[in-house]
Design a protein around this motif. Structure first.
Motif, PDB file in Angstrom:
ATOM      1  N   TYR A   1      -7.526   7.280 -11.763  1.00 14.35           N
ATOM      2  CA  TYR A   1      -7.644   6.459 -10.569  1.00 14.35           C
ATOM      3  C   TYR A   1      -6.289   6.061  -9.992  1.00 14.35           C
ATOM      4  CZ  TYR A   1     -12.651   6.265 -11.107  1.00 14.35           C
ATOM      5  OH  TYR A   1     -13.972   6.606 -11.178  1.00 14.35           O
ATOM      6  N   SER A   2      -5.215   6.495 -10.626  1.00 16.77           N
ATOM      7  CA  SER A   2      -3.903   6.192 -10.058  1.00 16.77           C
ATOM      8  C   SER A   2      -3.663   6.983  -8.768  1.00 16.77           C
ATOM      9  CB  SER A   2      -2.795   6.491 -11.072  1.00 16.77           C
ATOM     10  OG  SER A   2      -2.764   7.864 -11.388  1.00 16.77           O
ATOM     11  N   LYS A   3      -4.416   8.068  -8.589  1.00 21.22           N
ATOM     12  CA  LYS A   3      -4.284   8.887  -7.385  1.00 21.22           C
ATOM     13  C   LYS A   3      -5.515   8.782  -6.496  1.00 21.22           C
ATOM     14  CE  LYS A   3      -1.313  12.032  -9.829  1.00 21.22           C
ATOM     15  NZ  LYS A   3      -1.432  12.773 -11.042  1.00 21.22           N
ATOM     16  N   ALA A   4      -6.380   7.818  -6.800  1.00 23.11           N
ATOM     17  CA  ALA A   4      -7.621   7.676  -6.050  1.00 23.11           C
ATOM     18  C   ALA A   4      -7.379   7.001  -4.703  1.00 23.11           C
ATOM     19  CB  ALA A   4      -8.619   6.847  -6.863  1.00 23.11           C
TER      20      ALA A   4
ATOM     21  N   GLU B   1     -11.302   4.229  -1.011  1.00 20.91           N
ATOM     22  CA  GLU B   1     -12.749   4.441  -0.968  1.00 20.91           C
ATOM     23  C   GLU B   1     -13.294   4.879  -2.330  1.00 20.91           C
ATOM     24  OE1 GLU B   1     -15.615   7.584   1.232  1.00 20.91           O
ATOM     25  OE2 GLU B   1     -14.252   6.474   2.548  1.00 20.91           O
ATOM     26  N   GLU B   2     -12.601   5.798  -3.008  1.00 22.07           N
ATOM     27  CA  GLU B   2     -13.039   6.260  -4.324  1.00 22.07           C
ATOM     28  C   GLU B   2     -12.978   5.133  -5.349  1.00 22.07           C
ATOM     29  OE1 GLU B   2     -11.665  10.940  -4.204  1.00 22.07           O
ATOM     30  OE2 GLU B   2     -10.197   9.402  -4.763  1.00 22.07           O
ATOM     31  N   LEU B   3     -11.938   4.348  -5.267  1.00 22.51           N
ATOM     32  CA  LEU B   3     -11.773   3.232  -6.186  1.00 22.51           C
ATOM     33  C   LEU B   3     -12.870   2.188  -5.983  1.00 22.51           C
ATOM     34  CD1 LEU B   3      -9.764   2.488  -8.402  1.00 22.51           C
ATOM     35  CD2 LEU B   3      -8.448   1.239  -6.697  1.00 22.51           C
ATOM     36  N   MET B   4     -13.144   1.848  -4.732  1.00 23.86           N
ATOM     37  CA  MET B   4     -14.189   0.866  -4.438  1.00 23.86           C
ATOM     38  C   MET B   4     -15.560   1.402  -4.827  1.00 23.86           C
ATOM     39  SD  MET B   4     -14.888  -2.070  -3.712  1.00 23.86           S
ATOM     40  CE  MET B   4     -14.666  -3.328  -2.510  1.00 23.86           C
ATOM     41  N   ASP B   5     -15.788   2.705  -4.636  1.00 23.36           N
ATOM     42  CA  ASP B   5     -17.059   3.308  -5.026  1.00 23.36           C
ATOM     43  C   ASP B   5     -17.287   3.169  -6.529  1.00 23.36           C
ATOM     44  OD1 ASP B   5     -19.476   4.897  -4.568  1.00 23.36           O
ATOM     45  OD2 ASP B   5     -18.399   6.497  -5.622  1.00 23.36           O
ATOM     46  N   ALA B   6     -16.269   3.435  -7.326  1.00 22.60           N
ATOM     47  CA  ALA B   6     -16.389   3.292  -8.778  1.00 22.60           C
ATOM     48  C   ALA B   6     -16.673   1.837  -9.156  1.00 22.60           C
ATOM     49  CB  ALA B   6     -15.112   3.772  -9.462  1.00 22.60           C
ATOM     50  N   CYS B   7     -16.026   0.912  -8.486  1.00 21.72           N
ATOM     51  CA  CYS B   7     -16.237  -0.512  -8.757  1.00 21.72           C
ATOM     52  C   CYS B   7     -17.646  -0.945  -8.372  1.00 21.72           C
ATOM     53  CB  CYS B   7     -15.200  -1.361  -8.020  1.00 21.72           C
ATOM     54  SG  CYS B   7     -13.524  -1.110  -8.622  1.00 21.72           S
ATOM     55  N   LYS B   8     -18.153  -0.429  -7.258  1.00 20.28           N
ATOM     56  CA  LYS B   8     -19.510  -0.764  -6.834  1.00 20.28           C
ATOM     57  C   LYS B   8     -20.540  -0.181  -7.786  1.00 20.28           C
ATOM     58  CE  LYS B   8     -18.948  -1.689  -1.941  1.00 20.28           C
ATOM     59  NZ  LYS B   8     -19.339  -1.307  -0.581  1.00 20.28           N
TER      60      LYS B   8
ATOM     61  N   GLU C   1      -9.538  -5.019  -6.852  1.00 22.65           N
ATOM     62  CA  GLU C   1      -8.206  -5.629  -6.738  1.00 22.65           C
ATOM     63  C   GLU C   1      -7.417  -5.497  -8.038  1.00 22.65           C
ATOM     64  OE1 GLU C   1      -9.131  -9.586  -5.417  1.00 22.65           O
ATOM     65  OE2 GLU C   1      -9.829  -8.872  -3.466  1.00 22.65           O
ATOM     66  N   GLN C   2      -8.094  -5.701  -9.171  1.00 20.55           N
ATOM     67  CA  GLN C   2      -7.417  -5.578 -10.468  1.00 20.55           C
ATOM     68  C   GLN C   2      -6.988  -4.135 -10.727  1.00 20.55           C
ATOM     69  OE1 GLN C   2      -6.608  -8.170 -12.558  1.00 20.55           O
ATOM     70  NE2 GLN C   2      -5.423  -6.633 -13.640  1.00 20.55           N
ATOM     71  N   MET C   3      -7.841  -3.178 -10.400  1.00 16.83           N
ATOM     72  CA  MET C   3      -7.495  -1.770 -10.613  1.00 16.83           C
ATOM     73  C   MET C   3      -6.336  -1.350  -9.715  1.00 16.83           C
ATOM     74  SD  MET C   3     -11.227  -0.040 -11.211  1.00 16.83           S
ATOM     75  CE  MET C   3     -10.635   1.589 -11.664  1.00 16.83           C
ATOM     76  N   ARG C   4      -6.298  -1.840  -8.491  1.00 15.79           N
ATOM     77  CA  ARG C   4      -5.170  -1.538  -7.596  1.00 15.79           C
ATOM     78  C   ARG C   4      -3.868  -2.056  -8.204  1.00 15.79           C
ATOM     79  NH1 ARG C   4      -5.196   0.265  -2.666  1.00 15.79           N
ATOM     80  NH2 ARG C   4      -3.523  -1.125  -1.991  1.00 15.79           N
ATOM     81  N   ARG C   5      -3.900  -3.254  -8.772  1.00 19.06           N
ATOM     82  CA  ARG C   5      -2.690  -3.801  -9.416  1.00 19.06           C
ATOM     83  C   ARG C   5      -2.326  -2.989 -10.654  1.00 19.06           C
ATOM     84  NH1 ARG C   5      -5.054  -8.779  -7.831  1.00 19.06           N
ATOM     85  NH2 ARG C   5      -6.090  -8.988  -9.840  1.00 19.06           N
TER      86      ARG C   5
ATOM     87  N   LEU D   1      -1.178   0.502  -7.118  1.00 14.04           N
ATOM     88  CA  LEU D   1      -1.555   0.835  -5.751  1.00 14.04           C
ATOM     89  C   LEU D   1      -1.448  -0.374  -4.828  1.00 14.04           C
ATOM     90  CD1 LEU D   1      -4.736   2.930  -6.566  1.00 14.04           C
ATOM     91  CD2 LEU D   1      -2.446   3.790  -6.060  1.00 14.04           C
ATOM     92  N   ASP D   2      -1.204  -1.529  -5.410  1.00 14.85           N
ATOM     93  CA  ASP D   2      -1.092  -2.762  -4.619  1.00 14.85           C
ATOM     94  C   ASP D   2       0.316  -2.845  -4.059  1.00 14.85           C
ATOM     95  OD1 ASP D   2      -1.703  -5.135  -3.468  1.00 14.85           O
ATOM     96  OD2 ASP D   2      -1.869  -6.275  -5.323  1.00 14.85           O
ATOM     97  N   THR D   3       0.446  -2.725  -2.764  1.00 11.63           N
ATOM     98  CA  THR D   3       1.766  -2.704  -2.126  1.00 11.63           C
ATOM     99  C   THR D   3       2.226  -4.093  -1.689  1.00 11.63           C
ATOM    100  OG1 THR D   3       0.742  -2.245   0.006  1.00 11.63           O
ATOM    101  CG2 THR D   3       1.497  -0.357  -1.295  1.00 11.63           C
ATOM    102  N   THR D   4       1.420  -5.134  -1.964  1.00 17.76           N
ATOM    103  CA  THR D   4       1.777  -6.490  -1.520  1.00 17.76           C
ATOM    104  C   THR D   4       2.641  -7.231  -2.535  1.00 17.76           C
ATOM    105  OG1 THR D   4      -0.261  -7.399  -2.462  1.00 17.76           O
ATOM    106  CG2 THR D   4      -0.303  -6.712  -0.130  1.00 17.76           C
ATOM    107  N   GLU D   5       2.935  -6.617  -3.670  1.00 19.73           N
ATOM    108  CA  GLU D   5       3.720  -7.309  -4.705  1.00 19.73           C
ATOM    109  C   GLU D   5       5.168  -7.388  -4.364  1.00 19.73           C
ATOM    110  OE1 GLU D   5       2.948  -5.461  -8.445  1.00 19.73           O
ATOM    111  OE2 GLU D   5       1.019  -6.386  -8.606  1.00 19.73           O
TER     112      GLU D   5
END
Length: 120
Positions: free
Chosen positions: A34-37, A40-47, A108-112, A116-120
């Motif tokens: 999921y580092s290259k997801a 949409e793919e990441l949110m789909d897995a979370c849902k 959000e946790q998976m993005r961090r 993938l979280d660019t707001t840090e």
């Protein structure tokens, strides 16, 4: 009329169907990078995870309701199968319509975690 063979056949079908949602989720997670997801793919897995969680919660709630003892083994197996299908559908709808917020928190946790979280 002997329903033993029919009941056994439907019990096997029901057992396979009952494990389908867990297998589907496990298959999605196995070997997934999921580092290259995409988002949409990441949110789909979370849902999907949230839907599985809600499904298990609903099934646990359903177990607290007393069952009718007059139902035959064959009929009971078929009723269980359709109840599980109904619960799975309701869980998916719950997640899509409003959800518990679990998918969003996981997302959000998976993005961090995957950087993938660019707001840090």
């Amino acid at each position: 009329m002997d329903f033993t063979n029919i009941t056994s056949m439907y019990s096997d079908i029901y057992a396979n169907a009952a494990n389908q949602s867990a297998s589907k989720l496990q298959g999605k997670l196995d070997g997934a990078d999921y580092s290259k997801a995409t988002d949409e793919e990441l949110m789909d897995a979370c849902k999907q995870f949230e839907a599985y969680f809600v499904e298990q919660m609903y099934k646990s709630m359903l177990k607290t309701i007393p069952e009718n003892e007059e139902v035959s083994n064959f009929t009971g197996t078929m009723m269980d199968y359709y109840k599980d299908q109904m619960i799975q559908g309701i869980a998916e709808q719950t997640t899509e319509q409003s959800g518990l917020g679990l998918a969003q928190m996981l997302y959000e946790q998976m993005r961090r975690n995957y950087g993938l979280d660019t707001t840090e």
